[in-house]
Design a protein around this motif. Structure first.
Motif: not given
Length: 401
Positions: A191-200, A61-80
């Motif tokens: 078997g990756v449980d959370v993956a993240l990337t940045g638009s730039q 399930t993907p999520f598009l956050f108006p942020t950078t990779g640092t925010g994506a890091w935080e999302s991956a950690l705090t949600n799980t």
């Protein structure tokens, strides 16, 4: 003063932000519009479906956050995860260090596995920790797929095989900021449980979108995770997904249209062809470096990155002077050495919307810079080595066959 003003164009060869395709720039050149109108939910729905393809997942399930990779890091950690949860995290470069710092500041108990800079993740240390963790106190493994500070790519499949071998339920959280859309990445298969990337990065967009993809196991973990999250809470997104409006707050309209154009370009070329192109560019760059008589910061061939090459300079040269001179004299932007390798390496980024001739121009510029600062390079040596390889390996452009 406009420091970018100069003849021709700036040659951008840092490992992100990268060149933006003209098609993406045109797609983003538009007025604001009402994100509650039917148009934006319809656009968002197609984006969410197509973003899954770049992660190579059918179940995520993907999520598009108006942020950078640092925010994506935080999302991956705090949600799980919950405060105090034990994490194993690999330290092998500047960006893995920054993620570890975030993990610690968010209140997790972090087992840091150290590697010398230039080497990949120490999977022997991970195996030892898994073998002795019969109580499954380790809740997550965090790893940077591609460490841009040193040009090291890690073997995610090997990490998954270790977890499976010990039947360990720890979540696998992966920073794919400088790998996804450029290097081989298979979320479901590995078997990756959370993956993240940045638009730039390889998506070749402006900075501003943090893209996170969560497996069903990660979504289940989010139901009981006790970390505080608000802006990055998956639950809020899932609620609006069900409503069909998709956005719990105002999205960046222009970036959404840019993402649509960027994905279309990737799919037109074909993701497998995109990955092969990055392999060619990475190989050509490494051949040039060898022809100059310089060394790659990455110690082992199995860890060579196809999105960035960190070049080690002789002790009598300060690599930051190479970067400064390239920008001042030739309008060429190269990456600085960071932290432990500051002054010791410069970095050539070769990812995103980039072709073989652009790379050759960069390599020619690097040769001139090396000569200017007193390194005994033979002009044309690296370009010749790269061109010889590329002339034998570059296929016809798929859309022009």
């Amino acid at each position: 003063m406009d420091y970018m003003n100069g003849p021709g164009r700036n040659h951008l060869f840092v490992p992100g932000p990268v060149n933006i395709p003209d098609q993406v720039i045109r797609a983003m050149s538009r007025q604001n519009e009402d994100y509650r109108s039917p148009a934006i939910p319809a656009l968002t729905k197609t984006l969410l479906e197509d973003v899954k393809k770049i992660f190579k997942t059918t179940t995520g399930t993907p999520f598009l956050f108006p942020t950078t990779g640092t925010g994506a890091w935080e999302s991956a950690l705090t949600n799980t995860l919950s405060p105090g949860d034990r994490i194993v995290s690999f330290s092998l470069g500047q960006f893995s260090l920054l993620w570890i710092d975030q993990q610690q500041r968010l209140g997790f108990s972090v087992d840091v596995v150290e590697s010398d800079w230039g080497y990949g993740a120490d999977l022997g240390a991970l195996e030892s920790k898994l073998r002795t963790d019969s109580q499954h106190t380790i809740k997550a493994i965090c790893i940077v797929h591609n460490e841009t500070a040193t040009g090291v790519t890690n073997d995610l499949h090997a990490v998954r095989k270790l977890l499976d071998a010990y039947r360990h339920p720890a979540l696998l959280l992966v920073d794919g900021v400088s790998s996804i859309c450029a290097l081989d990445f298979r979320m479901d298969e590995w078997g990756v449980d959370v993956a993240l990337t940045g638009s730039q990065k390889a998506l070749s967009l402006p900075t501003g979108l943090g893209i996170v993809c969560a497996s069903p196991k990660a979504l289940e973990a989010a139901k009981t995770a006790k970390s505080v999250r608000v802006f990055f809470d998956w639950k809020d997104y899932l609620k609006f997904y069900k409503m069909g409006t998709y956005w719990p707050y105002t999205p960046s309209i222009q970036l959404l249209y840019g993402l649509r154009a960027g994905l279309d370009l990737l799919f037109e070329e074909g993701l497998d062809n995109v990955i092969k192109r990055h392999t060619r560019l990475g190989t050509a760059t490494r051949l040039a470096v060898a022809a100059w008589g310089l060394k790659n910061c990455t110690a082992k061939e199995e860890n060579f990155s196809d999105t960035v090459t960190a070049v080690v300079v002789p002790p009598y040269i300060d690599s930051s002077e190479i970067v400064k001179h390239a920008w001042k004299r030739y309008n060429l932007s190269l990456g600085l050495g960071l932290n432990k390798v500051a002054g010791k390496v410069f970095r050539i980024g070769h990812l995103g919307h980039l072709n073989e001739l652009q790379l050759l121009g960069c390599l020619g510029g690097v040769e001139m810079v090396l000569k200017d600062i007193g390194y005994p390079v033979k002009l044309g040596s690296g370009v010749a080595a790269a061109a010889a390889y590329l002339s034998n390996s570059t296929p016809l452009i798929p859309s022009r066959i």
